[in-house]
Design an enzyme around this catalytic site. Sequence first.
Site, mmCIF file in Angstrom:
data_model
loop_
_atom_site.group_PDB
_atom_site.id
_atom_site.type_symbol
_atom_site.label_atom_id
_atom_site.label_comp_id
_atom_site.label_asym_id
_atom_site.label_seq_id
_atom_site.Cartn_x
_atom_site.Cartn_y
_atom_site.Cartn_z
ATOM 1 N N VAL A 259 -11.541 -0.673 4.889
ATOM 2 C CA VAL A 259 -12.607 -1.599 4.477
ATOM 3 C C VAL A 259 -12.789 -1.513 2.971
ATOM 4 O O VAL A 259 -12.988 -0.423 2.432
ATOM 5 C CB VAL A 259 -13.958 -1.277 5.158
ATOM 6 C CG1 VAL A 259 -15.015 -2.296 4.738
ATOM 7 C CG2 VAL A 259 -13.816 -1.236 6.664
ATOM 8 N N LYS B 191 -13.570 -5.821 9.427
ATOM 9 C CA LYS B 191 -14.207 -4.865 8.514
ATOM 10 C C LYS B 191 -15.700 -4.752 8.809
ATOM 11 O O LYS B 191 -16.273 -3.657 8.757
ATOM 12 C CB LYS B 191 -13.961 -5.295 7.073
ATOM 13 C CG LYS B 191 -12.484 -5.145 6.688
ATOM 14 C CD LYS B 191 -12.168 -5.894 5.415
ATOM 15 C CE LYS B 191 -10.756 -5.610 4.941
ATOM 16 N NZ LYS B 191 -10.316 -6.556 3.895
ATOM 17 N N VAL C 266 0.830 -1.207 0.000
ATOM 18 C CA VAL C 266 0.000 0.000 0.000
ATOM 19 C C VAL C 266 0.871 1.267 0.000
ATOM 20 O O VAL C 266 0.597 2.219 -0.755
ATOM 21 C CB VAL C 266 -0.984 0.007 1.199
ATOM 22 C CG1 VAL C 266 -1.906 1.213 1.112
ATOM 23 C CG2 VAL C 266 -1.806 -1.285 1.231
ATOM 24 N N LYS D 155 11.097 -1.284 7.746
ATOM 25 C CA LYS D 155 11.747 -2.177 8.703
ATOM 26 C C LYS D 155 13.218 -2.339 8.316
ATOM 27 O O LYS D 155 14.086 -2.460 9.150
ATOM 28 C CB LYS D 155 11.036 -3.532 8.662
ATOM 29 C CG LYS D 155 11.009 -4.255 10.004
ATOM 30 C CD LYS D 155 10.425 -5.648 9.862
ATOM 31 C CE LYS D 155 8.919 -5.620 9.839
ATOM 32 N NZ LYS D 155 8.316 -6.949 9.693
ATOM 33 N N GLU E 294 -2.977 -10.585 4.018
ATOM 34 C CA GLU E 294 -2.341 -9.967 5.194
ATOM 35 C C GLU E 294 -0.988 -10.641 5.422
ATOM 36 O O GLU E 294 -0.740 -11.735 4.906
ATOM 37 C CB GLU E 294 -3.231 -10.158 6.421
ATOM 38 C CG GLU E 294 -4.565 -9.472 6.329
ATOM 39 C CD GLU E 294 -4.453 -7.973 6.097
ATOM 40 O OE1 GLU E 294 -3.872 -7.271 6.924
ATOM 41 O OE2 GLU E 294 -4.935 -7.503 5.045
HETATM 42 N N1 LIG Z 1 -2.416 -5.073 0.825
HETATM 43 C C1 LIG Z 1 -3.655 -4.646 0.653
HETATM 44 O O1 LIG Z 1 -4.252 -4.842 -0.406
HETATM 45 C C2 LIG Z 1 -4.335 -3.906 1.741
HETATM 46 C C3 LIG Z 1 -3.748 -3.693 2.958
HETATM 47 N N2 LIG Z 1 -4.391 -2.985 3.932
HETATM 48 C C4 LIG Z 1 -3.741 -2.717 5.191
HETATM 49 O O2 LIG Z 1 -2.658 -1.821 4.940
HETATM 50 C C5 LIG Z 1 -1.585 -2.076 5.838
HETATM 51 C C6 LIG Z 1 -0.328 -2.368 5.050
HETATM 52 O O3 LIG Z 1 -0.506 -3.488 4.244
HETATM 53 P P1 LIG Z 1 0.563 -3.905 3.133
HETATM 54 O O4 LIG Z 1 1.065 -2.715 2.415
HETATM 55 O O5 LIG Z 1 -0.066 -4.999 2.359
HETATM 56 O O6 LIG Z 1 1.725 -4.506 4.058
HETATM 57 P P2 LIG Z 1 3.225 -4.869 3.667
HETATM 58 O O7 LIG Z 1 3.628 -5.992 4.536
HETATM 59 O O8 LIG Z 1 3.360 -5.023 2.188
HETATM 60 O O9 LIG Z 1 4.044 -3.547 4.085
HETATM 61 C C7 LIG Z 1 4.290 -3.169 5.412
HETATM 62 C C8 LIG Z 1 5.328 -2.047 5.394
HETATM 63 O O10 LIG Z 1 5.518 -1.570 6.701
HETATM 64 C C9 LIG Z 1 6.897 -1.694 7.099
HETATM 65 N N3 LIG Z 1 6.869 -2.149 8.492
HETATM 66 C C10 LIG Z 1 6.094 -3.121 9.033
HETATM 67 N N4 LIG Z 1 6.345 -3.245 10.351
HETATM 68 C C11 LIG Z 1 7.307 -2.336 10.649
HETATM 69 C C12 LIG Z 1 7.991 -1.987 11.831
HETATM 70 N N5 LIG Z 1 7.749 -2.592 13.005
HETATM 71 N N6 LIG Z 1 8.912 -0.998 11.776
HETATM 72 C C13 LIG Z 1 9.183 -0.376 10.602
HETATM 73 N N7 LIG Z 1 8.545 -0.660 9.441
HETATM 74 C C14 LIG Z 1 7.638 -1.629 9.464
HETATM 75 C C15 LIG Z 1 7.513 -2.732 6.170
HETATM 76 O O11 LIG Z 1 8.906 -2.462 6.023
HETATM 77 P P3 LIG Z 1 9.859 -3.263 4.975
HETATM 78 O O12 LIG Z 1 9.370 -2.862 3.613
HETATM 79 O O13 LIG Z 1 11.230 -2.798 5.252
HETATM 80 O O14 LIG Z 1 9.611 -4.724 5.257
HETATM 81 C C16 LIG Z 1 6.705 -2.479 4.884
HETATM 82 O O15 LIG Z 1 7.283 -1.438 4.139
HETATM 83 C C17 LIG Z 1 -2.064 -3.216 6.743
HETATM 84 O O16 LIG Z 1 -2.679 -2.666 7.869
HETATM 85 C C18 LIG Z 1 -3.109 -3.907 5.866
HETATM 86 O O17 LIG Z 1 -4.060 -4.612 6.615
HETATM 87 C C19 LIG Z 1 -5.648 -2.469 3.732
HETATM 88 C C20 LIG Z 1 -6.296 -2.646 2.548
HETATM 89 C C21 LIG Z 1 -5.698 -3.411 1.470
HETATM 90 N N1 LIG Z 2 -6.051 -8.924 3.059
HETATM 91 C C1 LIG Z 2 -7.084 -8.006 2.749
HETATM 92 C C2 LIG Z 2 -6.488 -6.747 2.217
HETATM 93 C C3 LIG Z 2 -7.452 -5.644 2.192
HETATM 94 O O1 LIG Z 2 -8.016 -5.232 3.189
HETATM 95 C C4 LIG Z 2 -8.009 -8.615 1.706
HETATM 96 O O2 LIG Z 2 -7.646 -9.633 1.120
HETATM 97 O O3 LIG Z 2 -9.110 -8.080 1.517
HETATM 98 NA NA NA Z 3 -13.014 1.750 1.372
#
Ligand SMILES: NC(=O)C1=CN([C@@H]2O[C@H](COP(=O)(O)OP(=O)(O)OC[C@H]3O[C@@H](n4cnc5c(N)ncnc54)[C@H](OP(=O)(O)O)[C@@H]3O)[C@@H](O)[C@H]2O)C=CC1
Ligand SMILES: N[C@@H](CC=O)C(=O)O
Ligand code: NA
EC number: 1.1.1.3
Length: 428
Positions: A132, A205, A14, A45, A190
């Site tokens: 959501v 959600k 995201v 991270k 996730e």
């Molecule tokens: N993927 C999706 O389609 C959707 C996701 N979401 C929500 O969005 C959020 C992000 O999801 P997504 O992008 O898929 O997750 P990712 O696992 O792809 O990305 C997480 C990012 O956060 C960084 N990160 C995680 N934990 C830490 C920490 N403790 N300290 C520093 N950096 C950290 C990671 O760093 P690094 O890159 O270095 O590993 C990475 O860049 C979640 O809450 C998810 O539920 C909501 C809707 C849709």
């Molecule tokens: N893991 C979630 C990501 C969006 O919220 C999904 O599959 O819908």
């Molecule tokens: Na929405």
Amino acid sequence: MKQVNVGLLGLGTVGTGVVRIVEGHREDLQSQTGSPIHISKILVKDRAKTRSISVDSSKLTEDPWEIVRDPAIDVIVEVMGGVGETKQYILEALELGKHVVTANKDLMALHGQELLAKAREKGCDIYYEASVAGGIPIIRTLIEGFSSDRITKIMGIVNGTTNYILTKMSQEGAAYGDVLKEAQALGYAESDPTSDVEGLDAARKMTILSTLGFRANVALDDVDVKGISSVTQEDIQYAKQLGYEVKLLGIAERQDEYISVAVEPTLVKKSHPIASVNGVFNAVYVYGEAVGETMFYGPGAGELPTATSIVADLVAVVKNLKLGVNGKQAVTSYKEKKLKTDEQIASKYFLLLHVEDRAGVLAQIAQVFSDCDVSIESVMQPAPPNKAGAELIIISHNASKAAMSTVLKSFESLSAVREIKSVYRVEG
Ligand SMILES: NC(=O)C1=CN([C@@H]2O[C@H](COP(=O)(O)OP(=O)(O)OC[C@H]3O[C@@H](n4cnc5c(N)ncnc54)[C@H](OP(=O)(O)O)[C@@H]3O)[C@@H](O)[C@H]2O)C=CC1
Ligand SMILES: N[C@@H](CC=O)C(=O)O
Ligand code: NA
């Protein structure tokens, strides 16, 4: 108006989409608000990780406080996920007067009320449209579009990963485990996909949607949750023969002041629009007493669709800054919820039974239904009986959850029923 500085917590699926949209739509965003949006720092991270976009490495930090406590940052965009520490970062950011945009349903379902209260106290915004149904503007729709109505049902496919898996199982006969790996590779799942497949992500959600839709203090524990890990190819194929698709549905209902919220694999009649929502797409069906039936459809996960909602929230924050109305958008009063009992929750049911193949078995089964006051809509014996017995599919008329559990309990002590193979709610 001055440049708005954003601190981005997370540069995964995201976060990468957010950078792409903020950069790619720069002029268009500025023309809507009058202010340039600038991503000044990004939390990751691992700074050494190879990224799919090029970012100025001096912006990257592994220290969240460097962003949260930076006085030059106006808005925190949280797309790192997690609940414990992440909540502390957001609380501190609000405490320091920063606005927050988040995609984190785990956090909003568990601590949304506390975070919204802190935001109000501090005159800050907290927006969470991406939490959501990624790319569907459903939160705005419930808060603003339906403020005039009384919503009695919200039914949705709100998890992209499981809808992707069920679609591939249904259309291509694909194996569950293989499709889950694909959904992970596409960035839909996730970080721990158990929360997708076991229904918890959808439950979070539905907690958010039912809180907003019913304007009641619904909690995650109020949601009855079942995931898709026990759905078999056999269930899907039998359902199709009968004119249904199996979908992981979130179903929130209200009758008078009583509500129920559940997430479970459900048979949806093919003629219902939700049955043709496939792949990573989500849909939320909302029934309002005045408006009647409505349905909102779009991509539920993935980089750019989810980032679209995040950046739209950012634009809302910047517009509020311009008008000087930050922290005033949230609904402030929620009714005390009253949960329905199992006697008050009703639906049709699909049962797949493995039974003995002998005279009188059907009569015994029908007797159980009759004793429990549950009426049968149809009975089908899908495959010819063999030495091992016969399969029987029964679809009931509307029955209470309590009555159906008495039927199932009675089958446990009926020797003619060798196994209750599957039980699903039926909609549409
Ligand atoms: N993927 C999706 O389609 C959707 C996701 N979401 C929500 O969005 C959020 C992000 O999801 P997504 O992008 O898929 O997750 P990712 O696992 O792809 O990305 C997480 C990012 O956060 C960084 N990160 C995680 N934990 C830490 C920490 N403790 N300290 C520093 N950096 C950290 C990671 O760093 P690094 O890159 O270095 O590993 C990475 O860049 C979640 O809450 C998810 O539920 C909501 C809707 C849709
Ligand atoms: N893991 C979630 C990501 C969006 O919220 C999904 O599959 O819908
Ligand atoms: Na929405």
